[in-house]
Design a protein around this motif. Structure first.
Motif, PDB file in Angstrom:
ATOM      1  N   ALA A   2     -14.711   4.868  -6.318  1.00 38.80           N
ATOM      2  CA  ALA A   2     -14.117   3.533  -6.418  1.00 38.80           C
ATOM      3  C   ALA A   2     -12.610   3.578  -6.150  1.00 38.80           C
ATOM      4  N   ILE A   3     -11.943   4.601  -6.666  1.00 39.94           N
ATOM      5  CA  ILE A   3     -10.503   4.738  -6.420  1.00 39.94           C
ATOM      6  C   ILE A   3     -10.239   4.939  -4.934  1.00 39.94           C
ATOM      7  N   PHE A   4     -10.985   5.836  -4.318  1.00 41.16           N
ATOM      8  CA  PHE A   4     -10.760   6.119  -2.905  1.00 41.16           C
ATOM      9  C   PHE A   4     -11.115   4.926  -2.017  1.00 41.16           C
ATOM     10  N   GLN A   5     -12.119   4.162  -2.420  1.00 38.60           N
ATOM     11  CA  GLN A   5     -12.482   2.973  -1.649  1.00 38.60           C
ATOM     12  C   GLN A   5     -11.400   1.899  -1.740  1.00 38.60           C
ATOM     13  N   ASN A   6     -10.670   1.882  -2.840  1.00 38.64           N
ATOM     14  CA  ASN A   6      -9.661   0.844  -3.067  1.00 38.64           C
ATOM     15  C   ASN A   6      -8.242   1.383  -3.024  1.00 38.64           C
ATOM     16  N   ILE A   7      -8.039   2.501  -2.378  1.00 35.23           N
ATOM     17  CA  ILE A   7      -6.716   3.135  -2.381  1.00 35.23           C
ATOM     18  C   ILE A   7      -5.665   2.221  -1.761  1.00 35.23           C
ATOM     19  N   ASP A   8      -6.075   1.399  -0.792  1.00 41.29           N
ATOM     20  CA  ASP A   8      -5.104   0.484  -0.195  1.00 41.29           C
ATOM     21  C   ASP A   8      -4.697  -0.622  -1.172  1.00 41.29           C
ATOM     22  N   ALA A   9      -5.597  -0.976  -2.087  1.00 38.45           N
ATOM     23  CA  ALA A   9      -5.280  -2.014  -3.074  1.00 38.45           C
ATOM     24  C   ALA A   9      -4.304  -1.506  -4.134  1.00 38.45           C
ATOM     25  N   ILE A  10      -4.241  -0.190  -4.332  1.00 38.64           N
ATOM     26  CA  ILE A  10      -3.298   0.343  -5.321  1.00 38.64           C
ATOM     27  C   ILE A  10      -2.066   0.936  -4.659  1.00 38.64           C
ATOM     28  N   SER A  11      -1.861   0.534  -3.417  1.00 41.80           N
ATOM     29  CA  SER A  11      -0.627   0.923  -2.746  1.00 41.80           C
ATOM     30  C   SER A  11       0.113  -0.355  -2.338  1.00 41.80           C
ATOM     31  N   ASP A  12       1.394  -0.261  -2.278  1.00 39.44           N
ATOM     32  CA  ASP A  12       2.222  -1.410  -1.935  1.00 39.44           C
ATOM     33  C   ASP A  12       2.983  -1.091  -0.665  1.00 39.44           C
ATOM     34  N   GLU A  13       2.570  -1.704   0.423  1.00 40.03           N
ATOM     35  CA  GLU A  13       3.200  -1.493   1.724  1.00 40.03           C
ATOM     36  C   GLU A  13       3.257  -0.010   2.090  1.00 40.03           C
ATOM     37  N   GLY A  14       2.142   0.655   1.930  1.00 36.90           N
ATOM     38  CA  GLY A  14       2.043   2.053   2.321  1.00 36.90           C
ATOM     39  C   GLY A  14       2.545   3.045   1.286  1.00 36.90           C
ATOM     40  N   VAL A  15       3.099   2.574   0.175  1.00 40.03           N
ATOM     41  CA  VAL A  15       3.592   3.450  -0.880  1.00 40.03           C
ATOM     42  C   VAL A  15       2.623   3.365  -2.055  1.00 40.03           C
ATOM     43  N   LEU A  16       2.138   4.508  -2.473  1.00 48.18           N
ATOM     44  CA  LEU A  16       1.153   4.550  -3.549  1.00 48.18           C
ATOM     45  C   LEU A  16       1.782   4.100  -4.869  1.00 48.18           C
ATOM     46  N   ASP A  17       1.134   3.139  -5.530  1.00 48.34           N
ATOM     47  CA  ASP A  17       1.574   2.666  -6.845  1.00 48.34           C
ATOM     48  C   ASP A  17       0.982   3.607  -7.896  1.00 48.34           C
ATOM     49  N   VAL A  18       1.798   4.522  -8.394  1.00 52.02           N
ATOM     50  CA  VAL A  18       1.332   5.553  -9.317  1.00 52.02           C
ATOM     51  C   VAL A  18       0.822   4.932 -10.611  1.00 52.02           C
ATOM     52  N   THR A  19       1.396   3.836 -11.050  1.00 53.28           N
ATOM     53  CA  THR A  19       0.955   3.167 -12.275  1.00 53.28           C
ATOM     54  C   THR A  19      -0.471   2.655 -12.113  1.00 53.28           C
ATOM     55  N   ALA A  20      -0.767   2.006 -10.998  1.00 51.31           N
ATOM     56  CA  ALA A  20      -2.122   1.494 -10.752  1.00 51.31           C
ATOM     57  C   ALA A  20      -3.105   2.649 -10.588  1.00 51.31           C
ATOM     58  N   LEU A  21      -2.691   3.714  -9.929  1.00 55.43           N
ATOM     59  CA  LEU A  21      -3.564   4.872  -9.765  1.00 55.43           C
ATOM     60  C   LEU A  21      -3.861   5.509 -11.118  1.00 55.43           C
ATOM     61  N   GLY A  22      -2.870   5.606 -11.966  1.00 56.14           N
ATOM     62  CA  GLY A  22      -3.076   6.173 -13.299  1.00 56.14           C
ATOM     63  C   GLY A  22      -4.057   5.364 -14.118  1.00 56.14           C
ATOM     64  N   ALA A  23      -3.954   4.043 -14.048  1.00 58.52           N
ATOM     65  CA  ALA A  23      -4.883   3.178 -14.785  1.00 58.52           C
ATOM     66  C   ALA A  23      -6.308   3.358 -14.273  1.00 58.52           C
ATOM     67  N   ALA A  24      -6.473   3.425 -12.963  1.00 60.94           N
ATOM     68  CA  ALA A  24      -7.808   3.609 -12.385  1.00 60.94           C
ATOM     69  C   ALA A  24      -8.373   4.985 -12.741  1.00 60.94           C
ATOM     70  N   MET A  25      -7.532   5.991 -12.718  1.00 62.57           N
ATOM     71  CA  MET A  25      -7.975   7.344 -13.033  1.00 62.57           C
ATOM     72  C   MET A  25      -8.360   7.475 -14.504  1.00 62.57           C
ATOM     73  N   SER A  26      -7.664   6.747 -15.368  1.00 59.75           N
ATOM     74  CA  SER A  26      -8.003   6.831 -16.794  1.00 59.75           C
ATOM     75  C   SER A  26      -9.397   6.280 -17.061  1.00 59.75           C
TER      76      SER A  26
END
Length: 128
Positions: free
Chosen positions: A79-103
């Motif tokens: 699910a994270i990998f399928q939505n990786i573009d949704a947790i990035s902002d203009e090509g920069v990975l949003d670490v906060t959103a990634l952390g929430a998804a990973m938790s």
């Protein structure tokens, strides 16, 4: 009596650790709970049938909880990998959103091991 004291001590230690680490609310996810518990129950039924002893059912439940904990982790990673573009902002990975998804993905592993290593032994002791 000492068994019950030990069980309460285990649960208290876990809750205390959860509270200190991130607060109890961070460790509650209904989807992960349903996936692990539902999968563990169905695993116990699938491998032992409906006419097995309680000890056998609890053992199989614990094994199934660990299996479904890891399966939930893999589902979360996909699910994270399928939505990786949704947790990035203009090509920069949003670490906060990634952390929430990973938790959320890792909670299923935690639930699996808590069920297998804390809940199952507690139920066995209480069953006598």
């Amino acid at each position: 009596m000492t068994n019950l004291l030990g069980l309460l001590g285990m649960m208290g230690s876990l809750l205390w650790g959860f509270h200190l680490a991130a607060g109890l609310g961070a460790y509650i996810d209904i989807t992960a709970i349903v996936l692990v518990l539902g999968g563990a129950v169905m695993f116990a039924v699938a491998t032992g049938g409906l006419k097995q002893s309680l000890d056998s059912a609890l053992e199989k439940f614990g094994i199934g909880a660990i299996y479904f904990g890891w399966l939930g982790f893999l589902i979360g990673l996909v699910a994270i990998f399928q939505n990786i573009d949704a947790i990035s902002d203009e090509g920069v990975l949003d670490v906060t959103a990634l952390g929430a998804a990973m938790s959320i993905a890792t909670l299923t592993i935690l639930y699996g091991y808590i069920n297998a290593w804390v809940l199952v032994p507690a139920l066995k002791v209480l069953n006598g």
